[in-house]
Scaffold this motif. Structure first.
Motif, PDB file in Angstrom:
ATOM      1  N   GLU A 271      31.479  31.918  50.967  1.00 50.41           N
ATOM      2  CA  GLU A 271      31.263  33.285  50.507  1.00 50.41           C
ATOM      3  C   GLU A 271      31.226  33.213  48.983  1.00 50.41           C
ATOM      4  OE1 GLU A 271      31.614  37.267  49.261  1.00 50.41           O
ATOM      5  OE2 GLU A 271      33.006  35.688  48.709  1.00 50.41           O
ATOM      6  N   GLU A 272      30.224  33.863  48.359  1.00 50.74           N
ATOM      7  CA  GLU A 272      29.974  33.549  46.958  1.00 50.74           C
ATOM      8  C   GLU A 272      31.140  33.827  46.006  1.00 50.74           C
ATOM      9  OE1 GLU A 272      26.606  35.568  45.373  1.00 50.74           O
ATOM     10  OE2 GLU A 272      27.295  37.566  45.911  1.00 50.74           O
ATOM     11  N   THR A 273      31.850  34.937  46.210  1.00 52.48           N
ATOM     12  CA  THR A 273      32.932  35.219  45.256  1.00 52.48           C
ATOM     13  C   THR A 273      34.124  34.294  45.482  1.00 52.48           C
ATOM     14  OG1 THR A 273      33.904  36.955  46.652  1.00 52.48           O
ATOM     15  CG2 THR A 273      32.256  37.650  45.048  1.00 52.48           C
ATOM     16  N   SER A 274      34.326  33.920  46.743  1.00 53.10           N
ATOM     17  CA  SER A 274      35.390  32.968  47.050  1.00 53.10           C
ATOM     18  C   SER A 274      35.051  31.605  46.442  1.00 53.10           C
ATOM     19  CB  SER A 274      35.538  32.874  48.564  1.00 53.10           C
ATOM     20  OG  SER A 274      36.262  31.742  48.915  1.00 53.10           O
ATOM     21  N   MET A 275      33.762  31.255  46.504  1.00 50.51           N
ATOM     22  CA  MET A 275      33.323  29.992  45.898  1.00 50.51           C
ATOM     23  C   MET A 275      33.583  29.997  44.382  1.00 50.51           C
ATOM     24  SD  MET A 275      29.542  28.336  45.618  1.00 50.51           S
ATOM     25  CE  MET A 275      29.159  29.204  44.104  1.00 50.51           C
ATOM     26  N   LEU A 276      33.340  31.154  43.749  1.00 46.98           N
ATOM     27  CA  LEU A 276      33.575  31.239  42.302  1.00 46.98           C
ATOM     28  C   LEU A 276      35.056  31.058  41.980  1.00 46.98           C
ATOM     29  CD1 LEU A 276      31.170  34.207  41.437  1.00 46.98           C
ATOM     30  CD2 LEU A 276      30.799  31.771  40.972  1.00 46.98           C
ATOM     31  N   GLU A 277      35.917  31.673  42.792  1.00 47.75           N
ATOM     32  CA  GLU A 277      37.356  31.492  42.594  1.00 47.75           C
ATOM     33  C   GLU A 277      37.726  30.014  42.715  1.00 47.75           C
ATOM     34  OE1 GLU A 277      40.100  34.019  42.248  1.00 47.75           O
ATOM     35  OE2 GLU A 277      38.309  34.934  41.395  1.00 47.75           O
ATOM     36  N   SER A 278      37.140  29.368  43.729  1.00 45.67           N
ATOM     37  CA  SER A 278      37.438  27.962  43.962  1.00 45.67           C
ATOM     38  C   SER A 278      36.941  27.103  42.798  1.00 45.67           C
ATOM     39  CB  SER A 278      36.806  27.515  45.277  1.00 45.67           C
ATOM     40  OG  SER A 278      37.208  26.215  45.625  1.00 45.67           O
ATOM     41  N   LEU A 279      35.755  27.438  42.284  1.00 43.27           N
ATOM     42  CA  LEU A 279      35.223  26.708  41.122  1.00 43.27           C
ATOM     43  C   LEU A 279      36.133  26.882  39.911  1.00 43.27           C
ATOM     44  CD1 LEU A 279      31.366  27.403  41.216  1.00 43.27           C
ATOM     45  CD2 LEU A 279      32.459  25.148  41.225  1.00 43.27           C
ATOM     46  N   GLU A 280      36.837  28.012  39.863  1.00 44.64           N
ATOM     47  CA  GLU A 280      37.760  28.252  38.748  1.00 44.64           C
ATOM     48  C   GLU A 280      39.086  27.539  38.977  1.00 44.64           C
ATOM     49  OE1 GLU A 280      38.105  32.431  37.845  1.00 44.64           O
ATOM     50  OE2 GLU A 280      35.940  32.666  37.586  1.00 44.64           O
TER      51      GLU A 280
END
Lengths: 542, 168
Positions: A271-280
């Motif tokens: 899920e794109e926003t979850s992916m962004l959190e993970s990338l952070e």
């Protein structure tokens, strides 16, 4: 010198391609044949893997499925000269499966050595990036909008609008992120592209960087794909050395740095926003939208987040123009879709063609029906969050809107086939169980609803007030659909409701599942099994 | 590895990655690969090096299934239980593996030789049931082939004695 192709794709190696490659090398050496062994990507005809191809004057002749044990006899029979044999398939390009496709996104996959710069450029590589660099950013986006490209990750959002939003948002720093967290069962095209044509993804991300004004990018790949991670990293190193990435891409002055980040086994990070959190570097907790990532994305900066296949479609659009791409497809589904046929299917693999082909043509036509030879009962389209489509509805054309009208979801084009032994109540229960296991836990409908969903399905199947509990299940599904923060909880009701709607008897005991005496998994003889000979990756660099 | 050695390893890994944006996940991957697991000692050390709370690090470690909090066996066997593999008999393979090893999914055999895990999709959906053994994916896995694959993996494991975990 004869050129022999043995795929390095992890599906091909999962049934012995490394052992076949080692056997061919050994047998050729013994028989005094001078060969060049190329480890290509897979053609995507997995029932033929390991598929060995021999370059001849007529074209590439295929043999498959080849086992390591069969190699000596094949070479004896003249395989290295393209001679006939019972495993010989003829010219690979002329097989109906290959001939009938329109490969735009997958043009090079299976054809080339994935890490060969020469192969890439000789087969149309960089044409899209060069064309894009001659255009102003807004003009690149116009081409993209004209192509009608919609997000291939599942949601089908128009890519041109997303990119334009990022371009129009002022910021000192912007990102391009590729979502390669392909966690859905029945999908493997992202993996195949990364393993089979990694430069294509790099080129497309450089185009995106130019179009929106981004300087940094990440490819977020799931850890279940170690081969894709290794191939992408190797390709990025080569791309830097070639000047396809870095501070002055193709001497245009464009600066773009790209790296791979590896997930850690969380489905929700697709899920794109979850992916962004993970990338952070955080827990993969879903963010509420708005703000959308195009405005407030990675580290709060404007960010393009696209799926692998969305991005990989971009170079061909820029090279040949948006209008040429839009000539394929139907209604508002333009271009081609990389369909993935999986599960209980005789001929599984990838089939890229224009939108509009029916589900039946794919499953029963090219797919050849089930692997078990039993009747097809249903197909789940669009991943674990997609609906189960009964065989009676297989005349559905593959079009986003046509599927939506039939209360199904085309999604990313993954199709998982089931025969008549499937227990649809068990599959519905699994959908809830999976959601409970993989929910990030941020919103209640998903976190708690999924657990309650398992319980209520258990009550229905055990005959406890089935009618009342079916009502409860429908209410629960509605709450999850309407109240969840993201598609995980919001779409889990899809498989549940479609199973209930089309296969109600499975829930209430009215359907006696067909039983099978023979084990479908033992009917395939194409796995040679690991022989202990570990063929190294060096082969690909030969 | 002694506590001093672990502290030294954590320091060097963090130093290597400190310049990256949002480096915690990358650091944990490095440590998980090198140590095989991340226990509370490592969590405390990482938190100290990054100047964040232990809760922040613990939260990330426990969110992702790849990060183990206790040692894994030399052979990691992951069986796919997602839809496409279920359609061709994955549950039967899981059942068989549980019986053969006498453990449930998520557990390690008492002799510490094999860790049995479930996984949802290995991207090998046209050649299921799929399994992954020490990072290598296998297709068309049935009860017999499972035994072959594991025998081969154990031989390789003994011969090379490589560290467990995903290849980096």
């Amino acid at each position: 010198m004869t050129t022999i192709y043995v795929p390095r794709d992890s599906s091909a190696t999962s049934v012995g391609a490394d052992e076949v490659a080692a056997a061919i090398r050994g047998a050729a050496r013994e028989s005094g044949h001078d060969i060049r062994l190329v480890r290509n990507g897979s053609r995507g005809m997995f029932w033929l893997e390991p598929l060995v191809e021999v370059a001849t004057d007529r074209g590439r002749v295929g043999y498959g499925p080849v086992t390591a044990d069969a190699v000596p006899a094949l070479i004896e029979a003249g395989m290295l000269d393209g001679a006939d044999h019972e495993l010989c398939l003829g010219l690979v390009e002329e097989l109906p499966w290959m001939r009938d496709q329109q490969r735009l996104c997958f043009a090079r996959v299976g054809l080339t050595d994935p890490l060969s710069v020469d192969d890439y450029v000789a087969n149309g590589g960089l044409a899209g990036l060069r064309a894009a660099l001659d255009l102003a950013p807004a003009e690149v986006i116009t081409e993209l909008s004209d192509s009608g490209l919609r997000g291939r990750g599942g949601a089908g959002f128009p890519s041109g609008i997303k990119w334009k939003t990022v371009l129009d948002t002022e910021s000192d720093l912007k990102f391009v992120c590729c979502n390669a967290d392909e966690g859905d069962s029945g999908t493997f095209a992202d993996r195949m592209l990364m393993e089979g044509d990694p430069f294509c993804l790099i080129e497309s991300m450089a185009i995106a960087a130019h179009a929106v004004g981004a300087t940094e990018g990440y490819i977020y790949i799931r850890s279940e794909y170690p081969d894709a991670v290794n191939t992408m990293r190797a390709a990025i190193d080569i791309a830097y050395a070639q000047g396809w990435l870095g501070s002055d891409i193709l001497d245009s002055g464009l600066r773009f740095d790209l790296s791979v980040r590896v997930g850690a086994g969380a489905y929700i990070c697709g899920e794109e926003t979850s992916m962004l959190e993970s990338l952070e570097g955080k827990r993969g907790m879903v963010r509420p939208k708005p703000p959308i990532p195009a405005i407030n994305g990675l580290f709060g900066k404007p960010t393009v987040v696209n799926n692998v296949l969305t991005l990989a479609s971009v170079p061909t659009i820029l090279a040949n123009g948006g209008g040429a791409y839009a000539e394929h497809g139907m209604e508002r589904s333009r271009g081609t879709q990389v369909f993935q046929l999986a599960g209980n299917i005789k001929h599984g693999g990838v089939f890229e063609t224009a939108f509009g082909i029916t589900l039946g043509e794919l499953v029963n036509g090219y797919g050849g029906g089930t692997l078990s030879g039993r009747p097809v009962r249903a197909a789940q389209v669009g991943g674990p969050l997609g609906s189960y489509v009964p065989a009676a509805q297989f005349d559905l054309p593959t079009d986003y809107e046509a599927f939506a009208a039939a209360e199904a979801m085309l999604g990313h084009g993954g199709v998982v086939v089931f025969d008549d032994t499937v227990d649809m109540a068990a599959m519905a229960r699994f959908a809830m169980e999976f959601c409970a296991e993989e929910s990030c836990g941020k919103c209640t409908p998903c976190r708690v609803g999924a657990v309650r969903g398992v319980e209520v399905i258990d009550r229905i199947t055990s005959g406890e007030e089935p009618e009342t509990n079916i009502g409860v299940l429908n209410d629960l599904c509605e709450v999850m659909t309407e109240g969840s923060l993201c598609a995980m909880g919001g779409l889990t009701p899809n498989p549940v409701r479609s199973a209930l709607q089309h296969f109600a008897d499975d829930f209430t005991g009215g359907h006696a599942p067909a039983t099978t005496g023979d084990d479908p998994t033992t009917t395939s003889g194409n796995g040679s099994g690991p022989s202990g000979v570990l063929a190294g990756d060096e082969e690909s660099k030969a | 590895m002694s506590r001093v050695d672990v502290a030294e390893l954590v320091r060097s890994v963090v130093e290597n990655r400190r310049h990256e944006r949002g480096p915690l996940l990358v650091i944990l991957h490095d440590l998980n690969d090198q140590l095989g697991y991340i226990d509370s000692t490592v969590v405390e050390l990482v938190a100290g090096e990054l100047n964040v709370s232990r809760a922040d690090v613990h939260g990330v470690v426990t969110f992702y299934t790849d990060f183990r909090t206790e040692p894994a066996a030399g052979v990691s066997l992951k069986l796919c239980r997602a839809e496409a593999c279920k359609a061709v008999g994955a549950e039967r393979v899981v059942e068989h593996a549980q019986q053969v090893f006498g453990v449930r999914v998520g557990e390690t055999t008492p002799d510490g030789s094999v860790t049995l895990d479930q996984v949802f999709c290995l991207g090998n959906c046209a050649l299921g049931p799929a399994a992954q053994v020490n990072g290598k994916t296998h297709g068309r896995v049935d009860e017999n082939r499972l035994v072959e694959i594991l025998a081969s993996a154990e031989t390789t494991e003994r011969a090379s004695a490589t560290s467990p975990g995903e290849p980096s």
